[in-house]
Design a protein around this motif. Structure first.
Motif, PDB file in Angstrom:
ATOM      1  N   GLU A 169      44.106  33.672  34.538  1.00 37.29           N
ATOM      2  CA  GLU A 169      43.211  34.838  34.991  1.00 37.29           C
ATOM      3  C   GLU A 169      42.197  34.522  35.893  1.00 37.29           C
ATOM      4  O   GLU A 169      41.987  35.513  36.776  1.00 37.29           O
ATOM      5  N   PHE A 170      41.585  33.600  35.619  1.00 37.63           N
ATOM      6  CA  PHE A 170      40.009  33.231  36.616  1.00 37.63           C
ATOM      7  C   PHE A 170      40.395  31.863  37.130  1.00 37.63           C
ATOM      8  O   PHE A 170      39.586  31.099  36.752  1.00 37.63           O
ATOM      9  N   LYS A 179      45.174  30.836  29.355  1.00 35.03           N
ATOM     10  CA  LYS A 179      44.978  32.139  29.862  1.00 35.03           C
ATOM     11  C   LYS A 179      43.943  32.324  30.507  1.00 35.03           C
ATOM     12  O   LYS A 179      43.894  33.097  31.702  1.00 35.03           O
ATOM     13  N   ARG A 187      36.615  37.937  29.159  1.00 39.48           N
ATOM     14  CA  ARG A 187      37.455  38.989  29.673  1.00 39.48           C
ATOM     15  C   ARG A 187      36.654  40.581  29.761  1.00 39.48           C
ATOM     16  O   ARG A 187      36.591  41.046  30.874  1.00 39.48           O
ATOM     17  N   TRP A 204      37.103  29.660  36.124  1.00 38.24           N
ATOM     18  CA  TRP A 204      37.040  29.924  34.991  1.00 38.24           C
ATOM     19  C   TRP A 204      35.979  29.008  34.236  1.00 38.24           C
ATOM     20  O   TRP A 204      35.544  29.436  33.002  1.00 38.24           O
TER      21      TRP A 204
END
Length: 253
Positions: free
Chosen positions: A193-194, A189, A224, A198
């Motif tokens: 998302e990044f 995840k 997050r 990340w």
């Protein structure tokens, strides 16, 4: 006390409703024979219907199994059945035949009444020996408690527990200080998302926790949250010189 040489058994004994019910059970013949054996044993003791080896040594299930040459399971079933039908009582760990007077060898009414009074007196004395604060008789080896065990229910509960445990994926250590805990699902995840940074975000959290001594329950949620707070910080960093310094993490976290 002299033994009773014989006892009375009515010729219509087997027409009795209780006797018929017992006789219809899977081990009915063995139970009825044991009832007659108990009557004879009470006659040998000759103490108003009480059955014991001595007054200090009441008969146990094992002793009765040896005495009557029967399996202990049959003895337990017989005692439980006779007690449920009101044919015997367990008083002070001793077996007592409730209807003993019917099987006595004398028909004299006065004698029967006297023995009945004596029996009731002995019963009251025995009950006085029980703990005063207790509302039920102490459990003895002759008590056969009923255990309703839901085996399938226990198995289902165990299965549910195993399912809930298996649903929790193991978390792995990340970051330079190996203090950021993420499951494989969490890591996927985070990468989605990044995608550009990340790993830097993991490193950032790792360094901050190592230097500050702080800890967080959910590291994915923390990363997050930091990302959401980074957005206004990035806008502020774009202001002309003299703007607010956003490099101090403690100000936001």
């Amino acid at each position: 006390m002299a033994d009773v040489k014989w006892i009375k058994i009515a010729v219509d004994m087997f027409d009795n409703r209780k006797i018929k019910q017992i006789g219809s059970m899977p081990e009915g013949d063995s139970l009825l024979l044991m009832w007659v054996q108990l009557l004879c044993l009470a006659g040998n003791v000759n103490d108003g219907g009480f059955i014991y080896l001595t007054k200090e040594i009441p008969y146990t299930e094992e002793m009765l199994a040896t005495q009557f040459n029967k399996p202990i399971s049959t003895v337990r079933l017989a005692l439980k059945t006779f007690e449920q039908f009101g044919m015997i009582e367990i008083i002070n760990n001793m077996i007592f035949l409730s209807s003993w007077e019917k099987y006595q060898s004398t028909d004299r009414l006065a004698t029967i009444r006297e023995k009945d009074r004596e029996r009731k007196r002995r019963k009251r004395e025995a009950e006085k020996l029980l703990p005063q604060n207790s509302t039920e008789c102490p459990r003895t080896s002759m008590d056969v408690p009923r255990l309703d065990i839901d085996i399938e229910g226990d198995i289902d509960i165990d299965k549910d527990k195993n399912k809930s445990i298996s649903k929790k994926s193991p978390r792995h250590k990340h970051g330079e200080y190996q203090n950021v805990l993420l499951s494989d699902d969490d890591l996927e995840k985070l990468k989605a998302e990044f995608p550009a940074d990340w790993d830097q975000r993991i490193q950032r959290l790792s360094e901050y926790m190592a230097s500050s001594g702080k800890s967080y329950k959910n590291h994915l949620a923390t990363i997050r949250n930091w990302a959401r707070r980074d957005k206004p910080a990035a806008k502020a960093a774009a202001k002309p010189a003299g703007g607010e310094d956003m490099t101090d993490l403690d100000k936001y976290f």
